[in-house]
Design a protein around this motif. Structure first.
Motif, mmCIF file in Angstrom:
data_model
loop_
_atom_site.group_PDB
_atom_site.id
_atom_site.type_symbol
_atom_site.label_atom_id
_atom_site.label_comp_id
_atom_site.label_asym_id
_atom_site.label_seq_id
_atom_site.Cartn_x
_atom_site.Cartn_y
_atom_site.Cartn_z
ATOM 1 N N GLY A 146 0.889 -1.171 0.144
ATOM 2 C CA GLY A 146 0.030 0.000 -0.042
ATOM 3 C C GLY A 146 1.005 1.181 -0.055
ATOM 4 O O GLY A 146 2.128 1.137 -0.171
ATOM 5 N N PRO A 147 0.108 2.307 0.018
ATOM 6 C CA PRO A 147 1.113 3.738 -0.126
ATOM 7 C C PRO A 147 1.901 3.666 1.040
ATOM 8 O O PRO A 147 2.026 3.466 2.227
ATOM 9 C CB PRO A 147 -0.067 4.911 0.254
ATOM 10 C CG PRO A 147 -1.356 4.302 0.104
ATOM 11 C CD PRO A 147 -1.373 2.492 0.106
ATOM 12 N N ASP A 148 3.287 4.357 0.738
ATOM 13 C CA ASP A 148 4.410 4.462 1.615
ATOM 14 C C ASP A 148 4.947 2.947 2.273
ATOM 15 O O ASP A 148 5.516 3.012 3.283
ATOM 16 C CB ASP A 148 4.159 5.145 2.658
ATOM 17 C CG ASP A 148 3.723 6.717 1.856
ATOM 18 O OD1 ASP A 148 4.150 7.150 0.890
ATOM 19 O OD2 ASP A 148 2.840 7.378 2.438
ATOM 20 N N ALA A 149 4.691 1.950 1.522
ATOM 21 C CA ALA A 149 5.164 0.555 2.126
ATOM 22 C C ALA A 149 6.678 0.550 2.364
ATOM 23 O O ALA A 149 7.089 0.139 3.389
ATOM 24 C CB ALA A 149 4.801 -0.540 1.309
ATOM 25 N N ALA A 150 7.305 1.088 1.296
ATOM 26 C CA ALA A 150 8.940 1.148 1.494
ATOM 27 C C ALA A 150 9.264 1.798 2.559
ATOM 28 O O ALA A 150 10.205 1.639 3.322
ATOM 29 C CB ALA A 150 9.530 1.602 0.170
ATOM 30 N N GLU A 151 8.668 3.245 2.689
ATOM 31 C CA GLU A 151 9.120 3.859 3.965
ATOM 32 C C GLU A 151 8.753 3.472 5.326
ATOM 33 O O GLU A 151 9.728 3.356 6.135
ATOM 34 C CB GLU A 151 8.325 5.280 3.906
ATOM 35 C CG GLU A 151 8.320 6.028 2.580
ATOM 36 C CD GLU A 151 9.646 6.586 2.140
ATOM 37 O OE1 GLU A 151 10.616 6.769 3.128
ATOM 38 O OE2 GLU A 151 9.930 6.854 0.973
ATOM 39 N N ILE A 152 7.761 2.644 5.340
ATOM 40 C CA ILE A 152 7.489 1.959 6.677
ATOM 41 C C ILE A 152 8.150 1.028 7.026
ATOM 42 O O ILE A 152 8.822 0.785 7.913
ATOM 43 C CB ILE A 152 5.617 1.675 6.529
ATOM 44 C CG1 ILE A 152 4.819 2.771 6.166
ATOM 45 C CG2 ILE A 152 5.474 0.617 7.758
ATOM 46 C CD1 ILE A 152 3.602 2.384 6.006
ATOM 47 N N VAL A 153 8.364 0.140 5.846
ATOM 48 C CA VAL A 153 9.380 -1.153 6.221
ATOM 49 C C VAL A 153 10.775 -0.672 6.351
ATOM 50 O O VAL A 153 11.376 -1.438 7.345
ATOM 51 C CB VAL A 153 9.082 -2.123 5.062
ATOM 52 C CG1 VAL A 153 10.279 -3.264 4.915
ATOM 53 C CG2 VAL A 153 7.733 -2.868 5.133
ATOM 54 N N LEU A 167 1.165 5.683 16.543
ATOM 55 C CA LEU A 167 1.069 7.077 16.009
ATOM 56 C C LEU A 167 -0.168 7.057 15.164
ATOM 57 O O LEU A 167 -0.092 6.660 13.995
ATOM 58 C CB LEU A 167 2.214 7.375 15.057
ATOM 59 C CG LEU A 167 2.565 8.816 14.565
ATOM 60 C CD1 LEU A 167 4.094 9.083 14.337
ATOM 61 C CD2 LEU A 167 1.841 9.193 13.379
ATOM 62 N N HIS A 168 -1.034 8.211 15.729
ATOM 63 C CA HIS A 168 -2.237 8.010 15.161
ATOM 64 C C HIS A 168 -2.599 9.571 14.431
ATOM 65 O O HIS A 168 -2.412 10.474 15.007
ATOM 66 C CB HIS A 168 -3.367 7.687 16.077
ATOM 67 C CG HIS A 168 -4.779 7.663 15.628
ATOM 68 N ND1 HIS A 168 -5.258 6.822 14.984
ATOM 69 C CD2 HIS A 168 -5.596 8.616 15.687
ATOM 70 C CE1 HIS A 168 -6.553 6.816 14.705
ATOM 71 N NE2 HIS A 168 -7.014 8.149 15.110
ATOM 72 N N PRO A 169 -3.298 9.691 13.315
ATOM 73 C CA PRO A 169 -3.857 8.535 12.427
ATOM 74 C C PRO A 169 -2.721 8.319 11.367
ATOM 75 O O PRO A 169 -2.236 9.084 10.688
ATOM 76 C CB PRO A 169 -5.039 9.197 11.922
ATOM 77 C CG PRO A 169 -4.970 10.474 11.898
ATOM 78 C CD PRO A 169 -3.952 11.083 13.004
ATOM 79 N N SER A 170 -2.325 7.093 11.473
ATOM 80 C CA SER A 170 -1.315 6.741 10.323
ATOM 81 C C SER A 170 -1.508 5.128 9.897
ATOM 82 O O SER A 170 -2.591 4.672 10.453
ATOM 83 C CB SER A 170 0.148 6.662 10.763
ATOM 84 O OG SER A 170 0.382 5.663 11.867
ATOM 85 N N ALA A 171 -1.043 4.961 8.699
ATOM 86 C CA ALA A 171 -1.064 3.334 8.458
ATOM 87 C C ALA A 171 -0.514 2.498 9.149
ATOM 88 O O ALA A 171 -0.676 1.407 9.686
ATOM 89 C CB ALA A 171 -1.110 3.579 6.808
ATOM 90 N N ALA A 172 0.926 3.059 9.279
ATOM 91 C CA ALA A 172 1.964 2.349 10.102
ATOM 92 C C ALA A 172 1.538 1.811 11.353
ATOM 93 O O ALA A 172 2.004 0.731 12.158
ATOM 94 C CB ALA A 172 3.218 2.881 10.068
ATOM 95 N N GLU A 173 0.482 2.561 12.090
ATOM 96 C CA GLU A 173 0.191 2.318 13.373
ATOM 97 C C GLU A 173 -0.207 0.964 13.691
ATOM 98 O O GLU A 173 -0.249 0.116 14.580
ATOM 99 C CB GLU A 173 -0.808 3.252 13.963
ATOM 100 C CG GLU A 173 -2.111 3.284 13.495
ATOM 101 C CD GLU A 173 -3.186 4.266 14.184
ATOM 102 O OE1 GLU A 173 -3.230 4.230 15.465
ATOM 103 O OE2 GLU A 173 -3.711 5.090 13.412
ATOM 104 N N GLU A 174 -0.913 0.339 12.259
ATOM 105 C CA GLU A 174 -1.511 -0.924 12.552
ATOM 106 C C GLU A 174 -0.479 -1.980 12.949
ATOM 107 O O GLU A 174 -0.584 -3.061 13.242
ATOM 108 C CB GLU A 174 -2.093 -1.273 11.062
ATOM 109 C CG GLU A 174 -2.981 -0.547 10.510
ATOM 110 C CD GLU A 174 -4.694 -0.831 11.289
ATOM 111 O OE1 GLU A 174 -4.774 -1.846 11.857
ATOM 112 O OE2 GLU A 174 -5.497 0.158 11.612
#
Ligand code: FAD
Length: 456
Positions: A407-414, A436-443
């Motif tokens: 998904g979006p920004d997967a590379a940055e998250i990983v 860190l809310h709201p973010s996708a990475a918080e999952e």
């Protein structure tokens, strides 16, 4: 000790070669680096960098679509391929100049020529015929796209030419199932080409986690890429409307361009290595030990030419370790464990560590945590696409063995998750980390329930 013209001659001014040359010079070595094409190598000139610029360009398409849900009306958006390529070329020229000046600053002599090895300590520069001796030789010649052998293969392009097409093909067929094929499929589809990806296997992106593969192929389909599995291109032919593409499954496609992304081969053909006694693998890769030393003690090799992990940061680390070890009196080895990687497809993949299948095979008892959700931005946009986050955890030690994001920004998250994993983080450590809310990475830090396979 014999006196040589140079302490080090590096063949190939790409990611690994430039780093090794610069670091060796910083340790006081007299260094020359030979380059037959352009300083910077594949990554800078015709790999990661121009590819990412094209990926950025291609993503505006989806952004414009999504903008409507946020109240924007975008007039008739038009895309001009020539502008993109001209601006990309300008940036690549800038980067090449920066690489050249770095080498000059460190007093590395850049020799614009193909070089060949003529012995354990000798190299010949082909353009002038000059022969030199060196205490050490570093092979950093990278790889080159595999050519097709079907009739009409000469009509196809590779990633090298894709960066220099004079116009955007209205229809493109891309052969291959690896990350380069998937990325270019996303690029061309995003820019408006009718895009077909043809892959000989049952599903693209072999080696990646199965959930990532399932979800990315479904999403690529929604984004306009037609993926034809279990098929190869058997012939190409010029016809009045473009190119006729015959497939092994009997289908016949028409296209304006055909790109082969069917693998890469190490650049050792005609390099003189075998005659110098350097052992090569069947595919031409230089056989090296953990210190990147070949079977000839004075000759080393780093990067793609060794066919270990064909990624820029790996080539850079290997080059750096070589130079520190041989010229700096500080021996160390590049660590190949837990290398994070991305596929800049649309949507994007970021991954580090073991996929679920490999973890099961290696560790037996593993726990899986995964979630699929619609990223916040896609709700108002009305985009029907899910993000995937998955952690593969060692059931015995609780160590996080794999982290997979689509998904979006997967590379940055990983990239960030990779730090924690490199430090040996457990699932408990992830859980103890505040979201860190709201973010996708918080999952990644809020998944609490082990995934249970659905009852058969
Ligand atoms: P290279 O960078 O390939 O450099 C080798 C150099 O040697 C070349 O400049 C070549 O011209 C020169 N050379 C070869 N033979 C000779 C000779 N006999 N004499 C003189 N010079 C010679 N990696 C990532 O990490 N992330 C990405 O997103 C990514 N995207 C990519 C996209 C594409 C389309 C491609 C093709 C590759 C991508 N890569 C990516 C891989 C990355 O580019 C390589 O892993 C990296 O460049 C390897 O560095 P290297 O030093 O081994 O070789």
């Amino acid at each position: 000790m014999a006196v040589h013209d140079y302490d080090l001659v590096v063949i190939g001014a790409g990611s690994g070669g430039v780093r090794a040359a610069r670091i060796a010079a910083s340790h006081g070595a007299r260094v020359a680096i030979a380059e037959e094409y352009r300083v910077g190598g594949t990554c800078v000139i015709r790999g990661c960098v121009p590819k990412k610029l094209l990926v950025y360009a291609s993503r505006f398409h989806g952004e414009f679509e999504d903008a409507a849900g946020f109240g924007w009306t975008i007039g008739s958006a038009r895309f001009d391929w020539r502008t993109l390529i001209a601006n990309k070329d300008k940036e690549i020229d800038r980067l090449e100049a920066a690489y050249r000046s770095t080498l000059a600053r460190w007093k590395v002599e850049t020799i614009e020529s193909r070089a060949v090895v003529t012995g354990a300590h000798s190299v010949r520069f082909e353009r002038t015929g000059r022969a030199v001796s060196a205490r050490h030789i570093l092979i950093a010649t990278g790889g080159t796209p595999s050519a097709g052998d079907m009739p009409g293969a000469e009509l196809a392009i590779s990633s090298n030419e894709a960066f220099h097409l004079t116009s955007l093909p209205k229809r493109i067929v891309i052969a291959g199932g690896g990350y380069i094929a998937a990325e270019f499929a996303g690029i061309f589809a995003g820019l408006g080409s009718v895009t077909t990806q043809v892959y000989r296997g049952a599903q693209i992106l072999r080696g990646f986690d199965q959930d990532l593969r399932d979800d990315v192929t479904a999403a690529m389909g929604k984004r306009g890429v037609t993926i034809r599995n279990n098929a190869t291109i058997t012939a190409l032919e010029k016809v009045s409307s473009g190119l006729a593409v015959a497939l092994s499954d009997g289908a016949r496609l028409e296209a304006d361009a055909v790109m082969l992304a069917i693998g890469r081969v190490p650049n050792t053909a005609g390099l003189g290595l075998e005659a110098a006694g350097v052992a090569l693998k069947a595919n031409g890769a230089v056989v090296v030990d953990a210190q990147s030393r070949s079977s000839v003690p004075s000759i080393y090799a780093v990067g793609d030419v060794t066919d270990r992990f064909a990624l820029t940061p790996v080539a850079i680390r290997e080059g750096h370790a070589f130079a520190d070890s041989v010229f700096g009196g500080k021996p160390w080895e590049a660590d190949h464990a837990l290398i994070p990687t991305a596929v800049f497809s649309e949507p994007e993949i970021g991954t580090v560590g073991l996929n679920e299948a490999d973890a099961r095979a290696k560790h037996g008892a593993i726990d899986i945590y995964k979630t699929r959700f619609r990223p916040m931005k896609y709700v108002l946009a009305g985009r029907d696409e899910r993000m995937l986050m998955k952690l593969v955890v060692d059931g015995a030690t609780d160590t996080v063995l794999g982290c997979h994001v689509l998904g979006p920004d997967a590379a940055e998250i990983v990239q960030m998750a990779a730090i924690a994993m490199k430090m040996g983080a457990t699932k408990r450590d992830f859980d103890a980390t505040m979201a860190l809310h709201p973010s996708a990475a918080e999952e990644l830090v809020t998944m609490r329930d082990k995934w249970v396979p659905p009852a058969a």
